[in-house]
Design an enzyme around this catalytic site. Structure first.
Site, mmCIF file in Angstrom:
data_model
loop_
_atom_site.group_PDB
_atom_site.id
_atom_site.type_symbol
_atom_site.label_atom_id
_atom_site.label_comp_id
_atom_site.label_asym_id
_atom_site.label_seq_id
_atom_site.Cartn_x
_atom_site.Cartn_y
_atom_site.Cartn_z
ATOM 1 N N ARG A 87 1.011 1.819 -5.609
ATOM 2 C CA ARG A 87 1.514 0.930 -5.252
ATOM 3 C C ARG A 87 0.223 -0.154 -4.747
ATOM 4 O O ARG A 87 0.128 -0.942 -3.919
ATOM 5 C CB ARG A 87 2.398 1.742 -3.471
ATOM 6 C CG ARG A 87 3.904 2.022 -3.863
ATOM 7 C CD ARG A 87 3.683 3.030 -2.655
ATOM 8 N NE ARG A 87 3.694 1.766 -1.710
ATOM 9 C CZ ARG A 87 5.344 0.827 -1.785
ATOM 10 N NH1 ARG A 87 6.293 1.557 -2.413
ATOM 11 N NH2 ARG A 87 5.177 0.324 -0.194
ATOM 12 N N TRP A 145 -3.634 -1.935 -1.472
ATOM 13 C CA TRP A 145 -3.436 -2.909 -2.324
ATOM 14 C C TRP A 145 -3.899 -4.201 -1.035
ATOM 15 O O TRP A 145 -3.612 -4.379 -0.020
ATOM 16 C CB TRP A 145 -2.263 -2.850 -2.470
ATOM 17 C CG TRP A 145 -2.054 -4.676 -3.198
ATOM 18 C CD1 TRP A 145 -2.046 -5.418 -2.558
ATOM 19 C CD2 TRP A 145 -2.233 -4.398 -4.958
ATOM 20 N NE1 TRP A 145 -1.525 -6.664 -3.559
ATOM 21 C CE2 TRP A 145 -1.961 -5.797 -4.832
ATOM 22 C CE3 TRP A 145 -2.832 -3.827 -6.091
ATOM 23 C CZ2 TRP A 145 -1.967 -6.628 -6.501
ATOM 24 C CZ3 TRP A 145 -3.295 -4.291 -6.792
ATOM 25 C CH2 TRP A 145 -2.394 -5.759 -7.093
ATOM 26 N N LYS A 198 -2.302 -5.227 -19.854
ATOM 27 C CA LYS A 198 -1.662 -6.274 -18.717
ATOM 28 C C LYS A 198 -2.463 -6.824 -18.528
ATOM 29 O O LYS A 198 -1.795 -7.911 -17.966
ATOM 30 C CB LYS A 198 -1.662 -5.137 -17.561
ATOM 31 C CG LYS A 198 -1.296 -5.621 -16.281
ATOM 32 C CD LYS A 198 0.242 -6.268 -16.162
ATOM 33 C CE LYS A 198 0.439 -6.954 -14.784
ATOM 34 N NZ LYS A 198 1.919 -7.605 -15.344
ATOM 35 N N CYS A 255 0.571 -0.942 -0.232
ATOM 36 C CA CYS A 255 -0.180 0.168 -0.097
ATOM 37 C C CYS A 255 0.678 1.331 0.133
ATOM 38 O O CYS A 255 1.845 0.928 0.226
ATOM 39 C CB CYS A 255 -0.884 -0.073 1.471
ATOM 40 S SG CYS A 255 -2.151 -0.973 1.488
ATOM 41 N N HIS A 276 12.455 -33.597 -34.816
ATOM 42 C CA HIS A 276 11.460 -33.806 -35.694
ATOM 43 C C HIS A 276 11.271 -32.775 -36.463
ATOM 44 O O HIS A 276 9.817 -32.567 -36.744
ATOM 45 C CB HIS A 276 10.249 -34.045 -34.309
ATOM 46 C CG HIS A 276 10.749 -35.773 -33.468
ATOM 47 N ND1 HIS A 276 11.131 -36.529 -34.201
ATOM 48 C CD2 HIS A 276 11.285 -35.607 -32.381
ATOM 49 C CE1 HIS A 276 11.750 -37.492 -33.303
ATOM 50 N NE2 HIS A 276 11.981 -36.884 -31.879
ATOM 51 N N GLU A 318 7.380 -10.647 -26.162
ATOM 52 C CA GLU A 318 5.973 -9.814 -25.421
ATOM 53 C C GLU A 318 6.792 -8.607 -25.720
ATOM 54 O O GLU A 318 6.329 -7.607 -25.693
ATOM 55 C CB GLU A 318 5.277 -9.755 -24.842
ATOM 56 C CG GLU A 318 5.651 -10.425 -23.451
ATOM 57 C CD GLU A 318 4.774 -10.434 -22.683
ATOM 58 O OE1 GLU A 318 4.894 -11.358 -21.440
ATOM 59 O OE2 GLU A 318 3.452 -9.520 -22.065
ATOM 60 N N GLU A 368 8.429 -19.649 -20.919
ATOM 61 C CA GLU A 368 7.685 -18.415 -20.451
ATOM 62 C C GLU A 368 9.050 -17.896 -20.692
ATOM 63 O O GLU A 368 9.004 -16.126 -21.081
ATOM 64 C CB GLU A 368 8.918 -18.308 -19.265
ATOM 65 C CG GLU A 368 7.750 -17.141 -17.973
ATOM 66 C CD GLU A 368 6.931 -16.056 -18.534
ATOM 67 O OE1 GLU A 368 7.216 -15.156 -18.175
ATOM 68 O OE2 GLU A 368 6.238 -17.398 -18.679
ATOM 69 N N LYS A 420 8.489 -14.428 -22.861
ATOM 70 C CA LYS A 420 8.822 -12.700 -22.270
ATOM 71 C C LYS A 420 10.232 -11.689 -23.183
ATOM 72 O O LYS A 420 9.697 -10.790 -23.671
ATOM 73 C CB LYS A 420 10.039 -13.175 -20.521
ATOM 74 C CG LYS A 420 9.577 -13.167 -19.954
ATOM 75 C CD LYS A 420 9.005 -12.272 -18.996
ATOM 76 C CE LYS A 420 7.019 -11.750 -18.785
ATOM 77 N NZ LYS A 420 5.804 -12.957 -18.589
ATOM 78 N N ASN A 473 1.742 -0.374 5.855
ATOM 79 C CA ASN A 473 1.424 -0.841 4.817
ATOM 80 C C ASN A 473 2.487 -2.312 5.196
ATOM 81 O O ASN A 473 3.073 -2.302 5.926
ATOM 82 C CB ASN A 473 2.290 0.038 3.824
ATOM 83 C CG ASN A 473 3.038 -1.338 3.118
ATOM 84 O OD1 ASN A 473 2.247 -2.377 2.267
ATOM 85 N ND2 ASN A 473 3.949 -0.811 2.300
ATOM 86 N N GLY A 474 1.429 -3.467 5.222
ATOM 87 C CA GLY A 474 2.535 -4.655 4.740
ATOM 88 C C GLY A 474 1.136 -6.384 5.847
ATOM 89 O O GLY A 474 -0.091 -6.149 5.402
HETATM 90 C C1 AGP Z 1 2.564 -12.359 -19.183
HETATM 91 O O1 AGP Z 1 3.700 -10.582 -19.315
HETATM 92 C C2 AGP Z 1 1.292 -11.846 -20.249
HETATM 93 N N1 AGP Z 1 1.374 -10.066 -19.851
HETATM 94 C C3 AGP Z 1 0.206 -12.409 -20.222
HETATM 95 O O2 AGP Z 1 0.771 -13.011 -20.897
HETATM 96 C C4 AGP Z 1 -0.461 -12.609 -19.201
HETATM 97 O O3 AGP Z 1 0.316 -13.233 -18.028
HETATM 98 C C5 AGP Z 1 -2.403 -13.130 -19.698
HETATM 99 O O4 AGP Z 1 -2.411 -11.993 -19.660
HETATM 100 C C6 AGP Z 1 -2.648 -13.382 -18.402
HETATM 101 O O5 AGP Z 1 -3.024 -12.618 -17.414
HETATM 102 P P1 AGP Z 1 -3.009 -12.778 -15.889
HETATM 103 O O6 AGP Z 1 -2.206 -13.465 -15.151
HETATM 104 O O7 AGP Z 1 -3.788 -11.320 -15.367
HETATM 105 O O8 AGP Z 1 -4.773 -13.622 -15.915
#
Ligand code: AGP
Length: 609
Positions: A27, A74, A604, A2, A505, A489, A482, A486, A100-101
């Site tokens: 935050r 938060w 996001k 927070c 293959h 994206e 993963e 990263k 906060n915590g």
């Molecule tokens: C990951 O870096 C991306 N922002 C995206 O793949 C994300 O993981 C996906 O949209 C799922 O989001 P969520 O975990 O909020 O459900």
């Protein structure tokens, strides 16, 4: 995580509090509130939702006075609501606190105080602090605060107000940040520098265990026993935007460096202090809750889906329960074979991803019990699920998920140990071993983040290749997926991850001279096989960056560059091996001048199908 603020001086407190909180909204933005002493009493205004809702209320009904505290929340304990918003008070309204915590032993304290007749108005852990002040108070505010600090356990940054002593604010911290802004005839308190930078650049950064008595003309810092501490003034030379990122250039790299804390907090109160096991207060499962399961279905999107793939390995190996993993957008349309003997686990950082939410509803419709793993208290997925395990990563601002992923992996590991123990599949010695290794992870991550120069160099060296491959076997393959996501994206490099054994293959045809290949080789039981896959791509003149365990003196003979991660239990290596991949993606994107925090075409939280 927070945001808290405090003001004492000649000016009206409310304007500074609201302005400071607006700089701390990164935050937490679930609710906001302020408390101001008007010369005779403390008045509070707080409301659920973004800060501007509160600001409008205060505009309509101003809170006047020169002493005040504020909070932007938060949520961790208690969903976002007016009642759960801070500041919190005791039964009399004499004491007001913002926090906060996490107060770990709050439930125990709360039960005792209720037995003594205290009336609680919220579900938060914080409110116990206000009632403890009331319980212990014998006329000396400072002494009372010290007594309260002897009683509470956990992580906190706290600011206290007392109606009987309106010439001071008292604040203290343990594991959560707190700065004091030094003014002329006024002083400021805040979780972070962005809140005060417009009013002063002279600050005290409080350390763990310190408390400060703040009046308008003085700041008196002591340890919790009251022994004076001489503080060095920290002169801030950052601009406001940089300050919000804590001096980091981007939120993504800031969040990468927040992982030791996020991982530690996510284990807090769940991995027993004596490593004897894992417990989830929020689940309270018994043996039958696990033995009655025919299978588990894990459903998620993007990075969360990759965490689910690691979860499959851990749960199948440590709890011996069959696990299917699906991307949510496929799961909901493939009429999955799940029923009331299936546990569906949905994973989502935001808790708002539409495909995952819809998959959750589909699973419930088919009779399955649903457990959600999410980072946002009170989110739609948290509300819809039967049970929820929260990751305590704090707000994740950068679109590319980093600390949420590692905390999701921690939850997967804890859940696998928890179910394995309940089922009697895990001998106590193995539980002890795994818990010991789990608690080592924050330090291991810290160690990895101490020297990023080699990774920065690789990113600058290979960051302009348009094709990059990630290879791994077993859990390394899950992490390779993963790593590739990263890089894709945020740097827009076409990166693909493959199960290394699958290369011959077809995909091996794409391996040509100079193409970068990131090869993860941390899994002992498939190590030799992985080395031969590395030889396959080296034979086609690929440039190979190997990720190996410290103490492995073989891998460097087969690759062009090696990044070592601290050795840990094989089921926990993903939490470490992903860190260099996060850094590689970050520095490649930064090298290419990409908008790291807000990459093109992405959001996001994806709330559309
Ligand atoms: C990951 O870096 C991306 N922002 C995206 O793949 C994300 O993981 C996906 O949209 C799922 O989001 P969520 O975990 O909020 O459900």
């Amino acid at each position: 995580m927070c945001g808290i603020v405090g003001y004492i001086g000649p000016d009206q407190a409310a304007p500074f509090l609201l302005e400071g909180m607006s700089k701390l909204e990164y935050r937490g933005y679930d609710s906001a509130g302020i408390a101001v002493f008007d010369g005779s009493q403390i008045n509070i205004d707080k409301s659920v939702g973004r800060l501007n809702i509160l600001a409008k209320k205060v505009e309509m009904k101003p809170l006047t006075g020169n002493l005040g505290i504020g909070h932007t929340r938060w949520a961790t304990h208690g969903r976002p609501s007016d009642a759960n918003s801070h500041p919190h008070t005791d039964c009399t309204g004499k004491f007001v606190v913002v926090h906060n915590g996490i107060i770990e032993n709050y439930m125990h304290i709360k039960e005792k105080l209720i037995a003594k007749g205290h009336i609680f108005t919220s579900e938060t852990d914080t409110e116990v602090v206000a009632h403890l002040l009331e319980e212990y108070y014998e006329g000396d505010f400072e002494a009372t605060v010290k007594k309260v600090l002897e009683t509470i356990e956990g992580s906190y940054a706290l600011v206290f107000m007392c109606q009987d002593e309106p010439d001071k604010l008292i604040c203290t911290k343990q594991d959560n940040p707190l700065v004091i802004g030094l003014g002329e005839g006024e002083n400021f308190i805040a979780s972070d520098i962005p809140a005060i930078i417009s009013r002063t650049r002279r600050t005290y950064i409080l350390s763990d265990g310190e408390m400060a008595i703040v009046t308008k003309d003085s700041v008196w810092v002591t340890n919790r026993q009251g022994v004076p501490v001489t503080k060095k003034v920290f002169e801030v030379n950052w601009d406001a935007e940089a300050a919000e990122k804590g001096g980091y250039e981007h939120f993504m790299i800031k969040e990468i460096y927040e992982q030791p804390k996020a991982v530690r907090e996510t284990m807090t109160g769940r991995v027993a202090k004596d490593n004897s096991g894992v417990a989830f207060e929020e689940l309270k499962w018994i043996k039958e809750d696990v033995t009655s399961l025919k299978k588990i279905a894990i459903v998620a999107c993007g990075t969360a889906y990759h965490a689910g793939i690691v979860g499959k390995y851990l749960i199948e190996n440590l709890a011996r329960i069959p696990v299917e993993v699906d991307v949510a957008s496929e799961f909901r349309y493939r009429s999955p074979l799940i029923d009331d003997q299936t546990l569906t686990i949905v994973i989502s950082q935001s808790g708002e991803t539409l495909d995952t939410l819809a998959a959750l509803k589909e699973a419930k419709k088919l009779g399955s019990r649903v457990l959600a793993i999410t980072n946002v208290v009170g989110s739609s997925i948290a509300r819809e699920a039967d049970q929820v395990i929260y990751t305590w990563a704090g707000p994740e601002i950068a679109v590319a998920s980093t600390k949420a992923y590692t905390t999701q992996l921690i939850v997967m590991a804890m859940l696998a140990i928890y179910m394995g123990s309940l089922k009697g599949k895990l001998p106590q010695a193995r539980v002890l071993e795994l818990c010991q290794e789990l608690r080592e992870l924050p330090n291991h991550i810290h160690e990895l983040l101490e020297d990023v120069e080699p990774i920065k160099t690789f990113a600058q060296q290979y960051g302009f290749n348009e094709d990059v491959f990630f290879l791994g076997r077993s859990l390394d393959y899950a992490v390779a997926l993963e790593g590739a996501l990263k890089l894709k994206e945020i740097s827009y490099i076409h990166a693909e991850a493959y199960a290394a054994g699958e290369l011959k293959h077809g995909t091996l045809a794409l391996i040509i001279e100079g193409v970068p290949v990131i090869a993860l080789a941390t899994q002992k039981d498939v190590y030799e096989k992985m080395l031969s896959n590395i030889k396959e791509v080296k034979a086609r003149d690929a440039v190979v960056i190997g990720i190996g365990l410290k103490g492995d003196n073989q891998i460097e003979k087969y690759v062009d560059h090696t990044i070592y991660i601290p050795a840990t239990d094989k089921f926990l290596t993903p939490i470490l091996s992903v860190i260099p991949l996060q850094l590689l993606a970050y520095y490649a994107a930064a090298t290419r001048g990409c908008d790291v925090d807000k990459p093109r075409n992405l959001a996001k939280s994806v709330t559309v199908e």
